[in-house]
Design a protein around this motif. Structure first.
Motif, short mmCIF file in Angstrom:
data_model
loop_
_atom_site.label_atom_id
_atom_site.label_comp_id
_atom_site.label_asym_id
_atom_site.label_seq_id
_atom_site.Cartn_x
_atom_site.Cartn_y
_atom_site.Cartn_z
N GLY A 168 13.76 4.70 0.56
CA GLY A 168 13.62 5.04 1.97
C GLY A 168 12.39 5.84 2.32
O GLY A 168 12.16 6.17 3.49
N LYS A 169 11.57 6.21 1.31
CA LYS A 169 10.36 6.97 1.59
C LYS A 169 9.29 6.05 2.18
O LYS A 169 9.07 4.95 1.68
CB LYS A 169 9.84 7.63 0.31
CG LYS A 169 10.80 8.68 -0.26
CD LYS A 169 10.21 9.33 -1.50
CE LYS A 169 11.16 10.38 -2.06
NZ LYS A 169 10.61 11.03 -3.29
N PRO A 170 8.58 6.47 3.20
CA PRO A 170 7.57 5.61 3.83
C PRO A 170 6.31 5.49 2.97
O PRO A 170 6.04 6.35 2.12
CB PRO A 170 7.27 6.34 5.15
CG PRO A 170 7.55 7.78 4.83
CD PRO A 170 8.71 7.78 3.88
N ILE A 171 5.58 4.43 3.20
CA ILE A 171 4.27 4.26 2.56
C ILE A 171 3.21 4.42 3.64
O ILE A 171 3.15 3.63 4.58
CB ILE A 171 4.14 2.86 1.90
CG1 ILE A 171 5.24 2.65 0.86
CG2 ILE A 171 2.77 2.70 1.26
CD1 ILE A 171 5.26 1.25 0.28
N ARG A 172 2.39 5.48 3.50
CA ARG A 172 1.32 5.71 4.45
C ARG A 172 -0.02 5.53 3.74
O ARG A 172 -0.25 6.12 2.68
CB ARG A 172 1.39 7.12 5.04
CG ARG A 172 2.64 7.39 5.86
CD ARG A 172 2.55 8.75 6.59
NE ARG A 172 2.03 9.80 5.75
CZ ARG A 172 2.74 10.48 4.84
NH1 ARG A 172 4.02 10.18 4.67
NH2 ARG A 172 2.17 11.43 4.12
N LEU A 173 -0.86 4.73 4.33
CA LEU A 173 -2.18 4.49 3.77
C LEU A 173 -3.25 5.00 4.73
O LEU A 173 -3.22 4.68 5.92
CB LEU A 173 -2.41 2.99 3.52
CG LEU A 173 -1.43 2.26 2.60
CD1 LEU A 173 -1.84 0.79 2.47
CD2 LEU A 173 -1.34 2.93 1.24
N LEU A 174 -4.16 5.81 4.20
CA LEU A 174 -5.35 6.19 4.96
C LEU A 174 -6.39 5.11 4.67
O LEU A 174 -6.80 4.92 3.53
CB LEU A 174 -5.86 7.56 4.55
CG LEU A 174 -7.15 8.02 5.25
CD1 LEU A 174 -6.94 8.17 6.75
CD2 LEU A 174 -7.67 9.32 4.63
N ARG A 221 -8.15 5.55 9.78
CA ARG A 221 -6.85 5.54 10.46
C ARG A 221 -5.74 5.47 9.43
O ARG A 221 -5.95 5.03 8.30
CB ARG A 221 -6.74 4.37 11.43
CG ARG A 221 -6.75 3.01 10.81
CD ARG A 221 -6.91 1.92 11.85
NE ARG A 221 -6.97 0.59 11.25
CZ ARG A 221 -5.97 -0.27 11.20
NH1 ARG A 221 -4.79 0.07 11.74
NH2 ARG A 221 -6.10 -1.44 10.63
N THR A 222 -4.59 5.92 9.81
CA THR A 222 -3.43 5.88 8.94
C THR A 222 -2.49 4.78 9.40
O THR A 222 -2.19 4.68 10.60
CB THR A 222 -2.68 7.23 8.96
OG1 THR A 222 -3.55 8.26 8.47
CG2 THR A 222 -1.44 7.17 8.07
N ILE A 223 -2.07 3.95 8.46
CA ILE A 223 -1.11 2.90 8.79
C ILE A 223 0.15 3.10 7.97
O ILE A 223 0.09 3.59 6.83
CB ILE A 223 -1.69 1.49 8.56
CG1 ILE A 223 -1.99 1.27 7.09
CG2 ILE A 223 -2.93 1.26 9.41
CD1 ILE A 223 -2.40 -0.17 6.77
N VAL A 236 -3.16 7.41 -0.42
CA VAL A 236 -1.78 6.93 -0.38
C VAL A 236 -0.88 8.15 -0.22
O VAL A 236 -0.90 9.07 -1.07
CB VAL A 236 -1.40 6.18 -1.68
CG1 VAL A 236 0.05 5.71 -1.61
CG2 VAL A 236 -2.35 5.03 -1.93
N ASN A 237 -0.16 8.20 0.88
CA ASN A 237 0.73 9.34 1.16
C ASN A 237 -0.01 10.67 0.98
O ASN A 237 0.45 11.60 0.28
CB ASN A 237 1.97 9.29 0.27
CG ASN A 237 2.87 8.12 0.64
OD1 ASN A 237 2.75 7.54 1.72
ND2 ASN A 237 3.75 7.74 -0.29
N ASP A 238 -1.20 10.74 1.58
CA ASP A 238 -2.02 11.94 1.64
C ASP A 238 -2.66 12.34 0.32
O ASP A 238 -3.17 13.46 0.18
CB ASP A 238 -1.21 13.14 2.19
CG ASP A 238 -0.64 12.85 3.56
OD1 ASP A 238 -1.33 12.16 4.34
OD2 ASP A 238 0.48 13.30 3.84
N ARG A 239 -2.66 11.43 -0.66
CA ARG A 239 -3.34 11.71 -1.93
C ARG A 239 -4.41 10.65 -2.15
O ARG A 239 -4.22 9.48 -1.81
CB ARG A 239 -2.33 11.70 -3.08
CG ARG A 239 -1.25 12.79 -2.94
CD ARG A 239 -0.26 12.75 -4.10
NE ARG A 239 -0.90 13.10 -5.35
CZ ARG A 239 -0.29 12.99 -6.55
NH1 ARG A 239 0.96 12.54 -6.62
NH2 ARG A 239 -0.94 13.34 -7.65
N VAL A 240 -5.54 11.07 -2.73
CA VAL A 240 -6.68 10.16 -2.93
C VAL A 240 -6.22 8.93 -3.72
O VAL A 240 -5.50 9.03 -4.72
CB VAL A 240 -7.82 10.88 -3.68
CG1 VAL A 240 -8.95 9.89 -4.02
CG2 VAL A 240 -8.36 12.01 -2.82
#
Length: 632
Positions: free
Chosen positions: A585-591, A599-601, A565-569
């Motif tokens: 306003g911060k995005p949520i990025r999931l690996l 893939r990252t969404i 989650v946001n580049d953390r395990v």
């Protein structure tokens, strides 16, 4: 080609086909006539290490064709789910000699054979192979607990109504084990139990639990009609119930009697297994119920109330489902298809009364009952599948898909007649209360509908028109149109009018209720259904993606695993924190990993954590308080 040559060719072809595919024996249709003689069923349940039940049957017969059936349509399962793949080693003999059998090519639960001249009895030997792993089905035998479902261990003759076939059952138990069942015991000698002869339908409807560690609680002390809570466990420690824990179970019996004004059993036995190994179950029977839960039912009582509506639900079925049954369930035997059209009464109203009785008895607190109702309302309000599929159509799910996992359950729907049925009956209850100035309620329907023929075991069948007629006697209204609109409609959203009429509304906050917390702990997951639109396990495995929700639109599916989650395990706490931060306003990025692909969404979501709960509507009458209040 001449007509003569054509006829000759057709005849030759027909003869060839007849030689390859000989005429098959028909499965005799059931006729309401007594079967001549009494079948004897012997079950050896002592092979705990290999989890095998061994059966020997003696069947009175006469020479000639005979068809035996293995039960296919299981009443409490509502579908053709007889575990025939667990039936093995089938052999027949007569007068000491083998008798060959063939399986019917179309009705694969039917076995055809020919009884030889001079034979008056047929001997059958076979096994029921209890699953060794949950992937094979529900485990029914462990080193400490076993469950005998006679419907899984019995063959019976075609051509007869089940009530016309008599069976005398015997059971060999592991050394020193105790047992409980609604069947009447004739005698016990050591570990050999002999039951009184009963008709086939009664036998099939009277399962048995047995175990090494057993405790019994009388739930109606001094009463003429016994009600017993029979508890079986993996360890003796799990059986230690405090008086204050047994008290609400006793109150359940009294609240049911006050609600229905009747009973329809000679005695009633709750069969409750507390186990990590024995398969979980909640299945109704006329004079008993099979229930399997985790070991902490008593010892972890304070950890949560979720799940305590199980016993009230199954107990209610003695009235709703077993005594009063939908007309489509009036079938002559266990291989005749059932019509599930009215399961929204059979199961939906039972779901309603099970939750109400749980609250009235004190098994669940009023606050806990409200939280459970909030969870149900929210879940069904978010069902995207109602756009194309009605709740009425879901009554066929036990036939189409007997609870196999679904890839997109939120879109496909599955047996929604249970809980959406509950919401419909809440609507009915509050509507009656409102129209009658709170002088009448669905309680009056329960007494009028289920309280007839007190003490009778014979099922009383009903139709949609019977339900409507009884509702109209309680409170005149166009109930037929009302019910059809709810059952055949597509929303929008779940039927929540009853909730509003009860003085409450569904809201979402950033803090889960104790009910939701308990569910996450039990399921070892994080439920983000109402925010990101999916549930995620502690190890990151994605479950239950909401159709057209934020995660769905980002391309997520339930065959994926969240790795970071946001580049953390990934950790559940990290994902919850990311959802909170996204409001700023911060995005949520999931690996995400799917198979061997990473893939990252990105999730476009900014509404924070959302958990359902109920909130009072100011200035309204609190009818939930009245509904959940114990009857005096």
């Amino acid at each position: 080609m001449s007509i003569f040559k054509l006829a000759s060719t057709v005849s030759a072809t027909a003869l060839a086909l007849a030689l390859v595919f000989p005429a098959r024996a028909d499965v005799p249709a059931p006729v309401d006539q007594p079967y001549p003689g009494t079948m004897v069923l012997n079950v050896d349940a002592t092979d705990l290490s290999q989890q095998i039940f061994r059966m020997h049957m003696t069947i009175p017969v006469k020479p000639g064709p005979l068809t035996l059936l293995y039960p296919q349509w299981l009443p409490a399962n509502h579908g053709p789910n007889g575990p025939i793949t667990q039936l093995a080693g089938l052999k027949f003999t007569a007068n000491g000699k083998p008798v060959a059998w063939t399986r019917d090519p179309l009705h694969v639960y039917a076995f055809h054979l020919t009884v030889p001249e001079g034979a008056t009895t047929l001997e059958a030997d076979y096994q029921y192979l209890s699953p060794l792993d949950t992937s094979q089905g529900r485990i029914t035998m462990t080193d400490d607990i076993l469950g005998v479902q006679w419907i899984s261990t019995t063959l019976y003759p075609a051509g007869y109504v089940a009530r016309g076939v008599n069976v005398q059952a015997n059971l060999k138990l592991p050394a020193g084990w105790q047992y409980a069942t609604a069947l009447e015991t004739d005698s016990r000698a050591g570990d050999d139990v002999h039951f009184k002869t009963s008709d086939l339908e009664t036998l099939m409807d009277s399962p048995l639990f047995a175990g090494r560690y057993v405790k019994r609680f009388d739930l109606d002390p001094g009463a003429k009609v016994r009600v017993t809570l029979n508890v079986f466990a993996d360890t003796p420690e799990s059986l230690e119930a405090k008086p204050e824990q047994i008290a609400p179970h006793r109150a359940l019996v009294q609240q049911a009697y006050k609600l229905y004004g009747s009973y329809h059993y000679d005695h009633y036995d709750f069969l409750l297994a507390l186990s990590d190994e024995f398969g979980g179950i909640g299945r109704e029977h006329h004079q008993s119920s099979e229930n399997g839960v985790k070991p902490g039912y008593f010892t972890e009582w304070a950890k949560g109330e979720a799940g305590r509506e199980l016993l009230p639900h199954e107990y209610t079925h003695s009235w709703d489902g077993k005594f009063r049954r939908p007309a489509g369930q009036n079938v002559p035997n266990f291989n005749t298809p059932m019509d599930n059209e009215l399961l929204w009464v059979y199961e939906g109203q039972t779901q309603y009364w099970g939750n109400v009785l749980a609250a009235r008895s004190g098994l669940v607190s009023p606050a806990g009952a409200r939280d459970a109702l909030a969870a149900s309302a929210a879940r069904y309000d978010s069902v995207a599948g109602r756009a194309w599929r009605t709740v009425q159509d879901t009554v066929y799910d036990p036939i189409m898909n007997p609870r196999r996992p679904l890839g997109w359950a939120n879109w496909q729907r599955s047996e929604d007649y249970y809980v959406e049925g509950l919401l419909i009956w809440l609507d009915v209850d509050t509507r009656i209360r409102e129209m009658s100035g709170d002088k009448r309620s669905l309680d009056d329907f329960a007494r009028a509908f289920y309280g007839v023929n007190n003490g009778s075991h014979l099922p009383a069948f009903y139709t949609f028109d019977d339900v409507v007629a009884t509702l109209n006697k309680v409170q005149p209204y166009d109930w037929a149109s009302f019910l059809r609109t709810k059952l055949d409609g597509h929303g929008p959203g779940a039927p929540l009018d009853g909730l509003a009429r009860a003085g409450w509304k569904l809201v979402y906050t950033d803090t889960p209720t104790d009910y939701m917390k308990g569910a996450d702990e039990r399921n070892k997951s994080l439920d983000l259904t109402y925010s990101l639109g999916f549930t995620v396990a502690q190890d990151g495995a994605v479950r239950n993606v909401v159709w057209d929700g934020p995660a769905f639109r980002a391309g997520l599916a339930a065959n994926s695993t969240v790795m970071a989650v946001n580049d953390r395990v990934y950790k559940p706490e990290l994902l919850k924190a990311a959802i909170k931060e996204a409001k700023e306003g911060k995005p949520i990025r999931l690996l995400v990993r799917k198979g061997n692909v990473l893939r990252t969404i990105a999730l476009d979501y900014r509404d924070g954590l959302r958990y359902p709960r109920l909130e009072r509507i100011p200035g309204t009458k609190d009818r939930l308080e009245a509904i959940f209040a114990a009857l005096r």
